[in-house]
Design a protein around this motif. Structure first.
Motif, mmCIF file in Angstrom:
data_model
loop_
_atom_site.group_PDB
_atom_site.id
_atom_site.type_symbol
_atom_site.label_atom_id
_atom_site.label_comp_id
_atom_site.label_asym_id
_atom_site.label_seq_id
_atom_site.Cartn_x
_atom_site.Cartn_y
_atom_site.Cartn_z
ATOM 1 N N SER A 797 6.301 -32.419 -6.291
ATOM 2 C CA SER A 797 5.763 -31.029 -6.890
ATOM 3 C C SER A 797 6.505 -30.906 -8.342
ATOM 4 O O SER A 797 7.133 -31.847 -8.894
ATOM 5 N N ASP A 798 6.165 -29.791 -9.056
ATOM 6 C CA ASP A 798 6.330 -29.490 -10.339
ATOM 7 C C ASP A 798 7.725 -29.477 -10.490
ATOM 8 O O ASP A 798 8.376 -29.948 -11.391
ATOM 9 N N ALA A 799 8.382 -28.763 -9.527
ATOM 10 C CA ALA A 799 9.971 -28.495 -9.519
ATOM 11 C C ALA A 799 10.409 -29.870 -9.477
ATOM 12 O O ALA A 799 11.730 -30.155 -10.166
ATOM 13 N N GLU A 800 10.036 -30.991 -8.655
ATOM 14 C CA GLU A 800 10.566 -32.132 -8.356
ATOM 15 C C GLU A 800 10.538 -32.872 -9.718
ATOM 16 O O GLU A 800 11.467 -33.325 -10.316
ATOM 17 N N GLN A 801 9.411 -33.011 -10.484
ATOM 18 C CA GLN A 801 9.168 -33.663 -11.771
ATOM 19 C C GLN A 801 10.085 -32.933 -12.805
ATOM 20 O O GLN A 801 10.673 -33.659 -13.558
ATOM 21 N N TYR A 802 10.098 -31.615 -12.632
ATOM 22 C CA TYR A 802 11.095 -30.956 -13.832
ATOM 23 C C TYR A 802 12.379 -31.482 -13.569
ATOM 24 O O TYR A 802 13.224 -31.648 -14.498
ATOM 25 N N THR A 803 12.866 -31.491 -12.061
ATOM 26 C CA THR A 803 14.157 -31.910 -11.893
ATOM 27 C C THR A 803 14.592 -33.242 -12.463
ATOM 28 O O THR A 803 15.370 -33.518 -12.912
ATOM 29 N N TYR A 804 13.625 -34.173 -12.204
ATOM 30 C CA TYR A 804 13.794 -35.509 -12.619
ATOM 31 C C TYR A 804 14.083 -35.516 -14.066
ATOM 32 O O TYR A 804 14.980 -36.226 -14.745
ATOM 33 N N SER A 805 13.252 -34.683 -15.096
ATOM 34 C CA SER A 805 13.527 -34.712 -16.261
ATOM 35 C C SER A 805 14.721 -34.351 -16.780
ATOM 36 O O SER A 805 15.526 -34.727 -17.716
ATOM 37 N N ILE A 806 15.221 -32.934 -16.321
ATOM 38 C CA ILE A 806 16.439 -32.632 -16.534
ATOM 39 C C ILE A 806 17.533 -33.363 -16.109
ATOM 40 O O ILE A 806 18.719 -33.652 -16.865
ATOM 41 N N ALA A 807 17.464 -33.849 -15.062
ATOM 42 C CA ALA A 807 18.578 -35.141 -14.473
ATOM 43 C C ALA A 807 18.667 -36.120 -15.401
ATOM 44 O O ALA A 807 19.792 -36.698 -15.774
ATOM 45 N N TRP A 808 17.534 -36.591 -15.767
ATOM 46 C CA TRP A 808 17.782 -37.827 -16.813
ATOM 47 C C TRP A 808 18.189 -37.432 -18.085
ATOM 48 O O TRP A 808 19.082 -38.163 -18.756
ATOM 49 N N LEU A 809 17.656 -36.172 -18.448
ATOM 50 C CA LEU A 809 18.350 -35.714 -19.704
ATOM 51 C C LEU A 809 19.832 -35.584 -19.553
ATOM 52 O O LEU A 809 20.667 -35.899 -20.455
ATOM 53 N N MET A 810 20.156 -34.870 -18.483
ATOM 54 C CA MET A 810 21.842 -34.600 -18.288
ATOM 55 C C MET A 810 22.479 -36.146 -18.333
ATOM 56 O O MET A 810 23.722 -36.255 -18.953
#
Length: 893
Positions: A797-810
């Motif tokens: 889902s979009d939320a999962e893709q967004y979470t990947y980006s945020i987690a990688w960034l963090m």
């Protein structure tokens, strides 16, 4: 080729006549030269007469000739020296120094033809006898007489040519000894004639045949003393080949071996008188070869076979062994190879008879007598001490073969016959082997102990003590395997304890004696035997798996003894024992088969691998105190191998419910193996810094490589939960933590362990692997939150893709913070790599897959983070790295 025998004899007579004519011409030329030298005018005192050929002794002038020559020299006026005559008759002079060697044609015409001719004469006599038998031309009596006449003719021709100094006496070619070759051919034909008269035609009774063969052998001996090694070589070879050329459909082995005994006696006697070592060795080889074709006749022919080896053994002891009876003189305290090898060869022949006869009683008794004879001869003559080692090994070979044969109808347990086997279980063969084993053990043990201090050599007492330790232990193991089939046996354990006590007493007694050459090595061997016997006692009393443990403990004990008695052999023995244990687990990795158990960790694998691993580590510590060498490296390798196998086997056992032979491996097993391998690699990296061991160094690299391959192909491909339906478990405490987070931490620790101590590329590669594992864990953990335990199914889902980006960034920001806080350039570079990956994801994936607010938030957060990173680099890192401002002059003053 010849129409009749008369043509052949005519040709022979013509050749002989040509030889005699040539000899007469040479002698006439020599006499003419000497006569010219006497009658010529006297030369000056400085003149030297020309050299004369060395055919016979120089002909000395008589007393009247001397007076006439001196008177002539006194009355005649002095004469000016004149040039030597230019023309002199041809004389067969010896070639001067520096003259090139004879060419190929000359060798063929003067040497090889003579040898081939002698061999052809002997073969001609053999084949003539064989042809007359096959064609039925002449009766047996006539054939025998003709053979004897031909032999006498050859012998007479050889002796006549030797006395008359025929063509064979050419000084430049002494190897072409025609008299010796003719005599050798005659002796071979004589041997064949007497043997045929006895074995084929029954013309002679055994006593007469023995006397005639003895006469021929003595004649050969006497002739070889005159004619040299040519006769010895050809005559002995022909004598041993005679039974093959003149054979019978129904061979008489007694006649054959009686004949071979006479030939062997003649050969050994000749070798002793002339000290021809090669002749003794050749005779032993031929005699041993004659044992092989006769072994196919089975147990019924044990008696003549044993007579053959007994006769050869006695003759070798009397005539070949240096320093014993009639043998050659020997240097004290030195092992002579031929003396020891001759006895060992006949012991090997007796061993073959025992094995081929299925351990017949007579064969075993004869073998025991020869072993006792070898010990007696070696006791009296140090030159034969090498036969002790051969006898010990052959004794073990006989009993080991008996144990492997394992006929159930011959088994006897210490408590009585096996149930259901019947009365055959207590037959005489088992009793004979038990009695023989006891005699061998006591004989070798007592002789080896009593031999200590008798020799000034260092090797002799070591050989005796090694045989005294090895033989009883080997026999005990063979009997244990044969009678008990490697099962538990308290009686055998008691025997092993008694043997250990005997070795301990011997060690104590020898320790109190005066230190002599070889004494320390003997003490070390007896101490090692004590440990070995105790290990066997433990093995006999407990289950099969304890054998592995006992051998490993023995390796550690041997290493400890090497510290007390610094004997190089003990270090090698510790390594050999370690190798045996490795081979033992190669045969059965479960140590005890199906009895390994199903309890995780605390099962037979822990004892079967853990105790040997600990023993080898202890042994390596002891051995390292004596230096870094091959035995130490072998033991260190065994210690590391057993440590690794302990971990891997326990993991397989625990994961697969006790089935260590399961064909496939899951995520749990691979994850545990990667974690354990990385932990052991860290430990070895630390250990190698202290020891400097090449084994520790190589093992650390190999374990690191294995962990990397297992992580790439196992964790990332074959067992990755993103590709296969694998249940990873709970949200936080799950297989992802075990398979990716913990390996990432261990890999990071390993990279710091090798930093500055190995090439930078090596450490950076490990650090990169840690970063990949850590990022994979973060990604898979997010996937677990959105998809549950089975991560391979369901859309993203979009939320999962967004979470990947945020987690990688963090994750990148955390790495940057760590890099800034600890001033770690490696952490900052890792942060840059993660953030760069996040940027690529944002532009390649998020821009195309995310919609609405998630796309905006993704780019907004990424932008803010990038700006913050730039500010940190400008305000914090740059300020830390900037140089301090210069101090003003006024402030300085």
């Amino acid at each position: 080729m010849f129409d009749s025998p008369y043509d052949f004899f005519s040709l022979v007579i013509a050749i002989v006549a040509f030889i005699f004519a040539r000899k007469a011409l040479n002698q006439v030329a020599v006499l003419r030269t000497r006569l010219d030298a006497i009658e010529a005018p006297a030369a000056a005192s400085a003149a030297v007469p020309p050299p004369l050929p060395a055919f016979d002794a120089p002909i000395a002038p008589s007393a009247s000739d001397k007076v006439r020559i001196e008177t002539t020299e006194a009355e005649s006026p002095p004469v000016q020296p004149t040039a030597a005559p230019q023309s002199t008759p041809e004389m067969p002079l010896a070639p001067p120094l520096g003259q090139p060697r004879p060419g190929f044609e000359e060798r063929i015409g003067t040497r090889w033809v003579v040898w081939v001719g002698g061999l052809t004469l002997a073969l001609g006599g053999f084949f003539m006898v064989r042809y007359s038998i096959e064609a039925g031309l002449l009766g047996p009596g006539v054939r025998t007489l003709l053979g004897g006449a031909f032999a006498l003719a050859l012998l007479a021709a050889g002796e006549w040519t030797r006395r008359k100094e025929s063509v064979s006496a050419i000084e430049a070619l002494p190897i072409a000894n025609i008299p010796a070759i003719l005599t050798a051919a005659g002796t071979a034909v004589a041997f064949a004639t007497v043997y045929a008269a006895y074995a084929l035609y029954d013309f002679l009774v055994p006593a007469t045949a023995f006397i005639l063969l003895g006469m021929v052998a003595l004649g050969t001996l006497a002739a070889a003393l005159l004619h040299g090694p040519a006769l010895a070589g050809l005559g002995i070879a022909a004598a041993f080949v005679t039974p093959i050329l003149v054979s019978s459909d129904e061979p008489d082995f007694w006649a054959l071996y009686l004949y071979l005994a006479v030939v062997t006696a003649a050969a050994f006697g000749l070798a002793r008188i002339r000290l021809w070592r090669w002749l003794a060795v050749t005779t032993i080889v031929f005699a041993l070869l004659w044992t092989f074709p006769c072994l196919e006749c089975g147990p019924s022919m044990v008696a003549p076979h044993t007579f053959h080896v007994i006769a050869g053994f006695i003759l070798a002891a009397l005539l070949v062994v240096c320093g014993f009876m009639f043998g050659p003189p020997a240097a004290a305290g030195q092992i002579e190879p031929i003396s020891s090898g001759s006895l060992a060869a006949y012991l090997a022949g007796a061993t073959l008879i025992v094995l081929s006869s299925a351990h017949a009683d007579a064969a075993v008794i004869v073998f025991a007598l020869l072993v006792a004879g070898a010990l007696f001869v070696a006791w009296r003559a140090d030159a034969a001490a090498g036969a002790i080692a051969a006898a010990s090994l052959l004794v073990f070979a006989v009993f080991a073969e008996w144990a492997v044969r394992g006929n159930p109808d011959m088994l006897v347990l210490p408590g009585g016959p096996l149930p259901g086997i019947g009365p055959a279980a207590t037959d005489s063969s088992v009793t004979l082997h038990l009695i023989s084993a006891a005699i061998f053990a006591v004989g070798f043990g007592a002789a080896g102990f009593l031999a200590q201090g008798r020799s000034a050599s260092a090797i002799i007492p070591v050989v005796w003590s090694a045989a005294a330790v090895f033989t009883p232990l080997a026999l005990l193991v063979a009997l244990y395997a044969r009678i008990v089939h490697l099962d538990q046996s308290i009686p055998f354990a008691i025997l092993a304890v008694l043997l250990a006590a005997a070795y301990a007493v011997a060690t104590e007694i020898l320790t109190k004696r005066e230190d002599r050459t070889g004494m320390q090595a003997a003490i070390a061997l007896y101490a090692t035997g004590t440990l070995a016997a105790l290990a066997l006692a433990l093995t006999f009393a407990l289950e099969k798996g304890w054998l592995t443990i006992a051998l490993a403990l023995m390796s550690a004990g041997t290493a400890w003894i090497s510290l007390q008695r610094p004997i190089p052999f003990l270090r090698s023995l510790a390594a050999i024992l370690a190798g045996i244990v490795v081979l033992r687990i190669a045969d059965d990795p479960r140590i005890v088969g199906d009895a390994v158990g199903t309890t995780p960790i605390f099962n037979w694998l822990l004892w079967g691998y853990g105790i040997p691993a600990a023993s080898f580590w202890v042994a390596s510590i002891f051995l390292r105190r004596g230096g870094d060498d091959a035995p130490l490296r072998i033991v260190e390798a065994a210690a590391i191998l057993f440590t690794v196998l302990l971990a891997f086997m326990e993991i397989r056992h625990a994961v697969n419910n006790g089935d260590v032979y399961r064909q496939s491996a899951g995520l749990t097993e691979i994850a545990l193996q990667v974690c354990v391998t990385l932990a052991m690699a860290i430990g070895l990296e630390r250990l190698r810094l202290r020891t400097g061991s090449i084994v520790h160094n190589a093992s650390a690299i190999l374990l690191t490589v294995f962990a990397g391959l297992a992580a790439v192909f196992g964790l990332m491909v074959l067992e990755t939960p993103m590709l296969w339906p694998i249940d990873v478990g709970g949200v936080v405490i799950n297989l992802l933590l075990l398979g990716y987070a913990i390996p990432a931490v261990l890999a990071l620790l390993l990279s710091y362990a090798v930093a500055g101590r190995r090439p930078a590329e090596y450490a950076n590669t490990i650090a990169a692997g840690a970063l990949i594992l850590a990022l994979t864990y973060v990604t898979f953990e997010i996937r677990r939150i959105y998809h549950g335990p089975i991560m391979a199914a369901g859309p993203t889902s979009d939320a999962e893709q967004y979470t990947y980006s945020i987690a990688w960034l963090m994750f990148g920001v955390v790495l940057l913070a760590i890099g800034i806080l600890f001033n770690s350039q490696r952490a900052r570079l890792a942060s840059a790599a993660v953030i760069a990956l996040t940027i690529l994801k944002a532009f390649l994936i998020d821009m195309s897959t995310l919609t609405g607010v998630y796309r905006a938030l993704s780019f907004m957060c990424l932008g803010l983070v990038l700006v913050a990173i730039g500010w940190l680099y400008q305000r914090i890192l740059f300020r830390r790295q900037a140089a301090p401002p210069p101090v003003a002059a006024s402030e300085a003053s």
